[in-house]
Design an enzyme around this catalytic site. Sequence first.
Site, short mmCIF file in Angstrom:
data_model
loop_
_atom_site.label_atom_id
_atom_site.label_comp_id
_atom_site.label_asym_id
_atom_site.label_seq_id
_atom_site.Cartn_x
_atom_site.Cartn_y
_atom_site.Cartn_z
N LYS A 14 0.84 -1.21 0.00
CA LYS A 14 0.00 0.00 0.00
C LYS A 14 0.88 1.27 0.00
O LYS A 14 0.68 2.15 -0.83
CB LYS A 14 -0.93 0.03 1.23
CG LYS A 14 -1.84 -1.18 1.35
CD LYS A 14 -2.74 -1.11 2.56
CE LYS A 14 -2.02 -1.18 3.89
NZ LYS A 14 -1.35 -2.48 4.19
N ARG A 89 -10.31 0.21 8.37
CA ARG A 89 -9.77 -1.11 8.66
C ARG A 89 -10.74 -1.96 9.46
O ARG A 89 -10.42 -3.08 9.84
CB ARG A 89 -8.52 -0.93 9.53
CG ARG A 89 -7.22 -1.14 8.80
CD ARG A 89 -6.16 -0.74 9.81
NE ARG A 89 -4.94 -1.40 9.56
CZ ARG A 89 -3.90 -0.81 8.96
NH1 ARG A 89 -3.99 0.41 8.51
NH2 ARG A 89 -2.79 -1.47 8.82
N ARG A 128 11.78 -5.08 5.19
CA ARG A 128 11.48 -3.68 4.87
C ARG A 128 12.36 -2.72 5.67
O ARG A 128 12.63 -2.94 6.85
CB ARG A 128 10.01 -3.38 5.17
CG ARG A 128 9.71 -1.89 5.04
CD ARG A 128 8.26 -1.59 5.03
NE ARG A 128 7.58 -2.04 6.24
CZ ARG A 128 6.28 -1.95 6.42
NH1 ARG A 128 5.52 -1.46 5.46
NH2 ARG A 128 5.72 -2.38 7.53
N ARG A 161 11.00 -0.51 11.13
CA ARG A 161 9.88 -0.12 12.00
C ARG A 161 9.80 -1.03 13.22
O ARG A 161 10.05 -2.22 13.11
CB ARG A 161 8.57 -0.20 11.20
CG ARG A 161 8.10 1.14 10.71
CD ARG A 161 6.97 1.07 9.74
NE ARG A 161 5.82 0.28 10.14
CZ ARG A 161 4.71 0.16 9.40
NH1 ARG A 161 4.63 0.78 8.25
NH2 ARG A 161 3.71 -0.58 9.80
N ARG A 172 -0.66 -8.46 13.72
CA ARG A 172 -1.21 -7.59 12.66
C ARG A 172 -1.98 -8.42 11.63
O ARG A 172 -3.02 -8.01 11.15
CB ARG A 172 -0.08 -6.82 11.98
CG ARG A 172 0.43 -5.68 12.84
CD ARG A 172 1.83 -5.26 12.45
NE ARG A 172 1.90 -4.63 11.14
CZ ARG A 172 3.05 -4.42 10.50
NH1 ARG A 172 4.20 -4.80 11.04
NH2 ARG A 172 3.05 -3.83 9.32
P1 AP5 Z 1 4.77 -1.52 1.88
O1 AP5 Z 1 4.36 -0.75 0.66
O2 AP5 Z 1 5.53 -0.80 2.95
O3 AP5 Z 1 3.52 -2.30 2.48
P2 AP5 Z 1 2.21 -1.77 3.20
O4 AP5 Z 1 1.07 -2.50 2.58
O5 AP5 Z 1 2.17 -0.28 3.18
O6 AP5 Z 1 2.49 -2.35 4.63
P3 AP5 Z 1 2.37 -1.72 6.08
O7 AP5 Z 1 3.11 -2.65 7.00
O8 AP5 Z 1 2.83 -0.28 6.10
O9 AP5 Z 1 0.88 -1.81 6.29
P4 AP5 Z 1 0.17 -1.85 7.61
O10 AP5 Z 1 -1.23 -1.75 7.11
O11 AP5 Z 1 0.49 -2.98 8.50
O12 AP5 Z 1 0.79 -0.58 8.36
P5 AP5 Z 1 0.25 0.89 8.65
O13 AP5 Z 1 1.40 1.78 8.67
O14 AP5 Z 1 -0.92 1.22 7.80
O15 AP5 Z 1 5.60 -2.78 1.36
C1 AP5 Z 1 6.19 -3.70 2.28
C2 AP5 Z 1 7.56 -4.16 1.72
O16 AP5 Z 1 7.35 -4.91 0.53
C3 AP5 Z 1 8.47 -2.99 1.34
O17 AP5 Z 1 9.76 -3.32 1.73
C4 AP5 Z 1 8.35 -2.91 -0.20
O18 AP5 Z 1 9.56 -2.49 -0.78
C5 AP5 Z 1 8.02 -4.34 -0.60
N1 AP5 Z 1 7.08 -4.41 -1.73
C6 AP5 Z 1 5.93 -3.71 -1.85
N2 AP5 Z 1 5.31 -4.04 -3.00
C7 AP5 Z 1 6.09 -4.98 -3.61
C8 AP5 Z 1 5.98 -5.72 -4.82
N3 AP5 Z 1 4.93 -5.58 -5.66
N4 AP5 Z 1 6.95 -6.60 -5.13
C9 AP5 Z 1 8.01 -6.77 -4.30
N5 AP5 Z 1 8.19 -6.09 -3.14
C10 AP5 Z 1 7.24 -5.21 -2.79
O19 AP5 Z 1 -0.32 0.71 10.13
C11 AP5 Z 1 0.55 0.48 11.22
C12 AP5 Z 1 -0.26 0.34 12.49
O20 AP5 Z 1 -0.98 1.58 12.75
C13 AP5 Z 1 -1.36 -0.75 12.48
O21 AP5 Z 1 -0.84 -2.02 12.80
C14 AP5 Z 1 -2.31 -0.19 13.55
O22 AP5 Z 1 -1.82 -0.44 14.84
C15 AP5 Z 1 -2.27 1.31 13.31
N6 AP5 Z 1 -3.31 1.76 12.38
C16 AP5 Z 1 -3.13 2.28 11.14
N7 AP5 Z 1 -4.31 2.53 10.56
C17 AP5 Z 1 -5.28 2.14 11.44
C18 AP5 Z 1 -6.69 2.12 11.40
N8 AP5 Z 1 -7.37 2.54 10.31
N9 AP5 Z 1 -7.34 1.65 12.48
C19 AP5 Z 1 -6.69 1.23 13.58
N10 AP5 Z 1 -5.34 1.20 13.68
C20 AP5 Z 1 -4.64 1.65 12.61
#
Ligand code: AP5
Length: 217
Positions: A14, A89, A128, A161, A172
């Site tokens: 994402k 979410r 990552r 992270r 998660r």
């Molecule tokens: P990356 O693009 O970083 O993946 P992502 O989907 O953004 O993963 P996140 O871990 O950031 O998502 P998340 O939803 O757990 O975290 P968030 O910050 O939203 O890609 C990952 C890796 O893969 C990278 O190294 C990249 O280079 C590689 N990659 C990507 N695409 C690729 C491809 N096509 N091919 C090969 N390699 C690839 O949330 C964090 C925390 O915040 C949550 O756990 C929760 O506690 C809280 N939070 C956030 N939003 C909410 C909400 N709405 N409600 C409640 N709590 C929330």
Amino acid sequence: MLNIILMGPPGAGKGTQAKKIIATYHIPHISTGDMFREAIAAKTPAGVLAQGYIEKGLLVPDDVTIDLVKERLAKDDCAKGFLLDGFPRTIPQAEALEKLTKEINRPISAVINITADKEVLVKRITGRRVCKECGAPFHIETLKPKVEGVCDYCGGELMQRKDDTLESLAVRLEAYENQTLPLVKFYEDKKLLHNIDGLIGLENVFKTVCDIFEEIK
Ligand code: AP5
């Protein structure tokens, strides 16, 4: 109008796609994960509350998250489109968003759901590295920065992270399956859902996203 939701499990890509989307379509990127990380760094009350949940891999309570998004989506820069990343979410968040987008007359135009299997997600998350300054994601094998340890976008230092441990990732993934996966049907029923296979490579995922955007614009 590009009023977009980007969803998918942790590590689906994402944040990676969001960087490319905003560079091409110039719409604000609203990532609740990034907003919480900024609030934690600034030690705001929301940040202090969120920190314990995030480090354990748990979702932050709905009311806190919804308030954060409500305030952000009402800002003027969202009038010409926005990219929600990681929100909603849960079903209560999706319902609150529906109410809010009606009130401000900014209806969702598409939900992009990036999928990937668990084995790949584990490799992506554990490998990552993210920029301390702008949050841009890299990977130790599949997306190396031009200079080791340095962000290609802003020159910031790369780090791992705190919630990218195997222990936190297990929590998660469970939260995703139990609380977020029901949103797939929620948006399918509203005919807004577009599934993209996240294993087809970064550029192919982005091309598919662009094709969808051209169709709905
Ligand atoms: P990356 O693009 O970083 O993946 P992502 O989907 O953004 O993963 P996140 O871990 O950031 O998502 P998340 O939803 O757990 O975290 P968030 O910050 O939203 O890609 C990952 C890796 O893969 C990278 O190294 C990249 O280079 C590689 N990659 C990507 N695409 C690729 C491809 N096509 N091919 C090969 N390699 C690839 O949330 C964090 C925390 O915040 C949550 O756990 C929760 O506690 C809280 N939070 C956030 N939003 C909410 C909400 N709405 N409600 C409640 N709590 C929330």
